[in-house]
Design a protein around this motif. Structure first.
Motif, PDB file in Angstrom:
ATOM      1  N   HIS A   1      -3.160  -0.644  -4.436  1.00 26.96           N
ATOM      2  CA  HIS A   1      -2.066  -1.393  -3.824  1.00 26.96           C
ATOM      3  C   HIS A   1      -1.940  -0.908  -2.375  1.00 26.96           C
ATOM      4  O   HIS A   1      -2.038   0.292  -2.108  1.00 26.96           O
TER       5      HIS A   1
ATOM      6  N   GLY B   1      -1.920 -10.426   1.026  1.00 29.16           N
ATOM      7  CA  GLY B   1      -0.727  -9.645   1.302  1.00 29.16           C
ATOM      8  C   GLY B   1       0.429 -10.541   1.721  1.00 29.16           C
ATOM      9  O   GLY B   1       0.219 -11.575   2.354  1.00 29.16           O
TER      10      GLY B   1
ATOM     11  N   THR C   1       0.029  -1.160   1.588  1.00 29.30           N
ATOM     12  CA  THR C   1       1.123  -1.541   2.480  1.00 29.30           C
ATOM     13  C   THR C   1       0.716  -1.162   3.889  1.00 29.30           C
ATOM     14  O   THR C   1       0.378   0.003   4.151  1.00 29.30           O
TER      15      THR C   1
ATOM     16  N   THR D   1       0.388   8.438   1.773  1.00 31.92           N
ATOM     17  CA  THR D   1       1.055   7.916   2.967  1.00 31.92           C
ATOM     18  C   THR D   1       0.286   8.418   4.189  1.00 31.92           C
ATOM     19  O   THR D   1       0.216   9.630   4.430  1.00 31.92           O
TER      20      THR D   1
ATOM     21  N   LYS E   1       1.771  -1.465   8.047  1.00 29.86           N
ATOM     22  CA  LYS E   1       2.779  -1.805   9.053  1.00 29.86           C
ATOM     23  C   LYS E   1       2.165  -2.748  10.074  1.00 29.86           C
ATOM     24  O   LYS E   1       1.034  -2.559  10.520  1.00 29.86           O
TER      25      LYS E   1
ATOM     26  N   LYS F   1       5.964  -5.753   7.679  1.00 23.18           N
ATOM     27  CA  LYS F   1       4.920  -5.063   6.920  1.00 23.18           C
ATOM     28  C   LYS F   1       4.125  -6.089   6.132  1.00 23.18           C
ATOM     29  O   LYS F   1       4.607  -7.186   5.844  1.00 23.18           O
ATOM     30  N   VAL F   2       2.893  -5.723   5.774  1.00 27.74           N
ATOM     31  CA  VAL F   2       2.069  -6.518   4.875  1.00 27.74           C
ATOM     32  C   VAL F   2       1.951  -5.738   3.572  1.00 27.74           C
ATOM     33  O   VAL F   2       1.469  -4.598   3.561  1.00 27.74           O
ATOM     34  N   VAL F   3       2.402  -6.347   2.482  1.00 31.38           N
ATOM     35  CA  VAL F   3       2.395  -5.700   1.181  1.00 31.38           C
ATOM     36  C   VAL F   3       1.467  -6.496   0.260  1.00 31.38           C
ATOM     37  O   VAL F   3       1.618  -7.716   0.126  1.00 31.38           O
ATOM     38  N   SER F   4       0.507  -5.815  -0.342  1.00 26.47           N
ATOM     39  CA  SER F   4      -0.457  -6.512  -1.193  1.00 26.47           C
ATOM     40  C   SER F   4       0.222  -7.095  -2.427  1.00 26.47           C
ATOM     41  O   SER F   4       1.133  -6.500  -3.010  1.00 26.47           O
TER      42      SER F   4
ATOM     43  N   ASP G   1       6.498  -9.009   4.956  1.00 27.39           N
ATOM     44  CA  ASP G   1       7.864  -8.667   4.564  1.00 27.39           C
ATOM     45  C   ASP G   1       8.383  -7.546   5.457  1.00 27.39           C
ATOM     46  O   ASP G   1       7.857  -6.424   5.416  1.00 27.39           O
TER      47      ASP G   1
ATOM     48  N   TYR H   1      -5.981  -6.768   7.729  1.00 30.51           N
ATOM     49  CA  TYR H   1      -5.576  -8.088   7.266  1.00 30.51           C
ATOM     50  C   TYR H   1      -5.903  -9.111   8.340  1.00 30.51           C
ATOM     51  O   TYR H   1      -6.103  -8.776   9.515  1.00 30.51           O
TER      52      TYR H   1
ATOM     53  N   ASP I   1      -1.985   3.200  -2.294  1.00 28.15           N
ATOM     54  CA  ASP I   1      -1.558   3.548  -3.652  1.00 28.15           C
ATOM     55  C   ASP I   1      -2.793   3.657  -4.544  1.00 28.15           C
ATOM     56  O   ASP I   1      -3.427   2.652  -4.894  1.00 28.15           O
TER      57      ASP I   1
END
Length: 526
Positions: free
Chosen positions: A426, A467, A428, A362, A430, A473-476, A470, A490, A371
């Motif tokens: 992986h 991504g 994430t 983080t 913001k 946030k952008v989540v892969s 959501d 991104y 990740d």
């Protein structure tokens, strides 16, 4: 000391006399200078010679003198100074070519001779000595000579420059630098040196020959530089007679490397350390942010062709700037012009954070989650964890080539550069506000974005995955091909490509197909 002297005739008759020799001398002397059989040269003037001898057994009242003997004529004696055991003085020899004996005598206070020493010397007329080359530089058969080197010739005596001829010829078949500007061409009109092919076979080299102070040496200065890799032949003539012939090779073409360093705003950076570790070459950027290697190096130091590492601001030597490590391709004997490299100005209020393989990291206060439970990071020396500085950069401060179909508005830049990633990752990220709002990235219109990262081999920020937007946030989703920590971000793409992004996320498209469709969309729009 007893001595026997015997005499014999042809009839074998003989007689012998015995003597007892007694040395009554109270002192002895040993000549020191000039050396026996020394030769002096006269140009028509008498020669003043320093004479010295070591004296032993003195009682303090002795007198030492020096004189010369020429053709049975003995010159007037000259009194020598005696200091301790050293007798010294000067004798003036006549300006005639001849063999001369210098005689050193030691007398007692009554004028009686105690002992003598003789030194044989010769005098030669200057005009009778043939001119010879004692030394020439560059020396015969030498290599790696600089193209601007003068040819220096040293003789055994003074010479008459009007009787001397220095003939220089050059053979070269290959590339060299030539400057064809007219004499006095102003700077703006001058084209400078150009690398061209030349073919010369024993071509005369024009130049001027200057006499050195003292008249026993000259220097030949060529009107133009010798060609790189040239073979140079030097003939020295004196009074129409050849007295020397030599040869040397000019160094090969240098390998030059030129580049520049600027910050993310495009401003040149001065005083930044730049090095090529494999070559042991180090320098710092000048006032214009420029750096160079290969200049003012000898022929033995020519940089060979190859792939090398180029490190800029290693170990954050300039603390307010990032560091960069990249690969460069160098071609031997050419000028290698590198691109302008961008060093990020670091926000010193942002602390370095630890990144570890095999776990969720983080970062940036939770704005970036990396990740690595199925992957590892590789810092220098193969370390699988280390400290990194991650800084949020807007588009105008990125300063790196980007994939035309996926240009980010912003991204995270990591320092040090060159940290690689292996395995499945992986991400994430913001989403930051734009003008205080998130409306610019409405999930209803743009449910998916393209994840981008740095391709170190191609030196470009390019698509690495997809991504989903959501909750700000952008989540892969799907496969993420993150190979470097240098840049992570991104990019939004046109709504018409939404289905393409979904297809990739569902594993229906490869990354290469995704990149191709993004690029085709841009070309179709053009």
């Amino acid at each position: 000391m007893p001595v026997s002297i015997s005499a014999y005739d042809h009839n074998s008759n003989n007689t012998t006399l015995d003597y007892l020799l007694h040395n009554s001398a109270t002192a002895s002397l040993e000549s020191l200078m000039p050396a026996d059989n020394s030769e002096f040269v006269t140009q028509g003037e008498p020669i003043v010679v320093q004479v010295a001898a070591r004296v032993h057994g003195l009682v303090g009242t002795e007198i030492a003198t020096v004189q010369y003997l020429l053709n049975n004529d003995l010159s007037s004696p000259v009194t020598m100074d005696i200091s301790g055991t050293l007798a010294s003085g000067m004798v003036t020899l006549p300006a005639v070519a001849s063999q001369i004996n210098i005689i050193i005598s030691l007398h007692n206070q009554n004028g009686e001779l105690i002992t003598q020493s003789k030194i044989k010397v010769s005098i030669a007329s200057f005009t009778d000595i043939p001119v010879e080359v004692m030394r020439i530089e560059p020396v015969n058969n030498s290599d790696f000579i600089e193209p601007n080197a003068p040819i220096e010739i040293y003789f055994n005596r003074e010479i008459d420059l009007s009787l001397l001829s220095v003939q220089v010829r050059e053979t070269l078949h290959g590339k060299t630098y030539l400057k064809d500007d007219n004499l006095g061409e102003d700077y703006l009109s001058s084209e400078g040196y150009k690398l061209v092919d030349v073919h010369r076979n024993l071509m005369p080299v024009l130049g001027k020959t200057e006499l050195n102070p003292g008249g026993t040496g000259v220097a030949f200065y060529a009107d133009k530089l010798f060609g790189f890799n040239a073979e140079v032949y030097v003939d020295v003539m004196y009074n129409a007679k050849e007295i020397s012939r030599s040869f040397f090779s000019v160094r090969e073409l240098p390998t030059l490397i030129n580049g520049a360093v600027a910050d993310q705003f495009g401003q040149p950076l001065a005083g930044v350390a730049v090095e090529i570790p494999e070559l042991g070459r180090k320098t710092i950027t000048d006032g214009d942010g420029g750096f160079a290697f290969g200049y003012q190096e000898t022929g033995e130091q020519v940089i060979p062709s190859g792939q090398y590492s180029l490190t800029i601001n290693k170990n954050f030597t300039t603390p307010n700037l990032g560091m960069l490590s990249t690969k460069i391709s160098v071609q031997k004997n050419y000028g290698n012009q590198l691109e302008r490299f961008t060093l990020q100005e670091l926000d010193r209020t942002i602390a370095f954070e630890n990144i570890r393989s095999g776990q969720i990291n983080t970062l940036v206060g939770g704005d970036l989650i990396l990740d690595l439970t199925q992957a590892k990071v590789l810092f220098d020396n193969g370390r699988t964890e280390g400290s990194a500085h991650l800084q949020f950069l807007p588009f105008e401060h990125i300063g790196t080539n980007m994939w035309p179909g996926a240009v980010p508005l912003w991204l995270y830049s990591s320092q040090p550069k060159g940290v690689t990633v292996e395995g499945s990752t992986h991400l994430t990220l913001k989403i930051p506000k734009l003008s205080g709002s998130y409306n610019y990235i409405n999930p209803a219109s743009y449910p998916y974005v393209v994840l981008v990262g740095y391709n170190a081999n191609q030196e470009v920020i390019e698509p690495i995955g997809v991504g989903r937007v959501d909750n700000n946030k952008v989540v892969s989703v799907g496969s993420v091909n993150l190979t470097s920590l240098d840049f992570i971000g991104y990019a939004q793409v046109h709504q018409n490509l939404a289905e393409t992004l979904i297809s990739y996320a569902q594993g229906e498209l490869s990354l290469q197909q995704l990149k191709a469709q993004l690029q085709a969309a841009i070309q179709g729009k053009g």
